[in-house]
Design a protein around this motif. Sequence first.
Motif, PDB file in Angstrom:
ATOM      1  N   VAL A 128       0.829  -1.211   0.000  1.00  0.00           N
ATOM      2  CA  VAL A 128       0.000   0.000   0.000  1.00  0.00           C
ATOM      3  C   VAL A 128       0.869   1.270   0.000  1.00  0.00           C
ATOM      4  N   GLY A 129       2.171   1.084  -0.254  1.00  0.00           N
ATOM      5  CA  GLY A 129       3.069   2.231  -0.415  1.00  0.00           C
ATOM      6  C   GLY A 129       3.520   2.871   0.877  1.00  0.00           C
ATOM      7  N   LEU A 130       3.497   2.100   1.974  1.00  0.00           N
ATOM      8  CA  LEU A 130       3.874   2.677   3.277  1.00  0.00           C
ATOM      9  C   LEU A 130       4.993   1.895   3.950  1.00  0.00           C
ATOM     10  N   GLY A 131       5.834   1.262   3.125  1.00  0.00           N
ATOM     11  CA  GLY A 131       6.938   0.481   3.672  1.00  0.00           C
ATOM     12  C   GLY A 131       7.850   1.313   4.567  1.00  0.00           C
ATOM     13  N   ASP A 132       7.943   2.616   4.285  1.00  0.00           N
ATOM     14  CA  ASP A 132       8.846   3.468   5.073  1.00  0.00           C
ATOM     15  C   ASP A 132       8.160   4.088   6.294  1.00  0.00           C
ATOM     16  N   LYS A 133       6.906   3.722   6.529  1.00  0.00           N
ATOM     17  CA  LYS A 133       6.162   4.355   7.636  1.00  0.00           C
ATOM     18  C   LYS A 133       5.752   3.342   8.710  1.00  0.00           C
ATOM     19  N   GLU A 134       6.400   2.178   8.700  1.00  0.00           N
ATOM     20  CA  GLU A 134       5.891   1.107   9.577  1.00  0.00           C
ATOM     21  C   GLU A 134       5.947   1.464  11.065  1.00  0.00           C
ATOM     22  N   ASP A 135       6.881   2.328  11.444  1.00  0.00           N
ATOM     23  CA  ASP A 135       6.991   2.664  12.877  1.00  0.00           C
ATOM     24  C   ASP A 135       6.219   3.922  13.252  1.00  0.00           C
ATOM     25  N   TYR A 136       5.465   4.475  12.321  1.00  0.00           N
ATOM     26  CA  TYR A 136       4.688   5.679  12.614  1.00  0.00           C
ATOM     27  C   TYR A 136       3.395   5.294  13.328  1.00  0.00           C
ATOM     28  N   TYR A 137       2.980   6.167  14.238  1.00  0.00           N
ATOM     29  CA  TYR A 137       1.686   5.995  14.897  1.00  0.00           C
ATOM     30  C   TYR A 137       0.613   6.695  14.051  1.00  0.00           C
TER      31      TYR A 137
END
Length: 244
Positions: A128-137
């Motif tokens: 879904v294009g969020l591989g770089d946001k996995e640790d974001y709340y």
Amino acid sequence: MIQIKDLHKSFGDLHVLRGIDLQVETGKVVVVIGPSGSGKTTFLRCLNVLERPTQGEITIGDIHLNFNEKLNNKHIIQLRSRTGMVFQSYNLFPHLTALQNVMEGPVTVKRKAKQEAQKKAKILLDKVGLGDKEDYYPFQLSGGQQQRVGIARALALEPEVMLFDEPTSALDPEVVGEVLKVMRDLANEGMTMVVVTHEMRFAKEVADEVIFMDNGKIIEQGPPEQIFGSPKEERTRQFLQLIG
Ligand code: ADP
């Protein structure tokens, strides 16, 4: 994949769904349109028994529920496990990161090993294009990003059918496209989908079939070219004119 027979739903005296019949083949995308209050959301919620139909039958994959008879709760849970639902508001767990939100279902519902669930969740966030946001709340993500986490979370439970209830209507216009793109990719991969939306362009481009609902009934259904190009029913014409 989906078969609905004579589905009815009442809330007290209010007869909201008045006999819906529908078949959806595997890999097809059905978009449901219609005026506010016509029963679109109720129909979608009945499909995975978030609302319990008052009458009728639902088959999804190998699970068949007949609401005219006494039902076994086990079958309702089985039917739910065949469907993934994406809501208008994303309902992410605020205290969990994007990755943890996607892992949660597989670990707690499906009792998957954490490591395996994490691996799968990372793949889905990439998708879904969020591989770089996995640790974001969630509070650190835009509405569009949160909704994409919501889609990844629904996919993590490996549903056979995805149900979308106005997934973009709470979003700022500039992020609607990124969510629709994820949905379009899913459709292209062959996911069976039922989508309630006001995004007529999406309906035109992605739907195999468009259903126009009014007053708790399917008034007209057909390929998008037919519904948008030459609707047969006056009510469909009026609705399409209104939304311009
Ligand atoms: P749509 O999605 O097409 O706007 P809905 O399915 O949300 O329509 O609503 C159809 C009708 O059912 C409306 O009149 C709404 O007020 C009513 N309704 C929906 N949910 C409930 C509920 N939980 N209790 C009572 N009435 C409801």
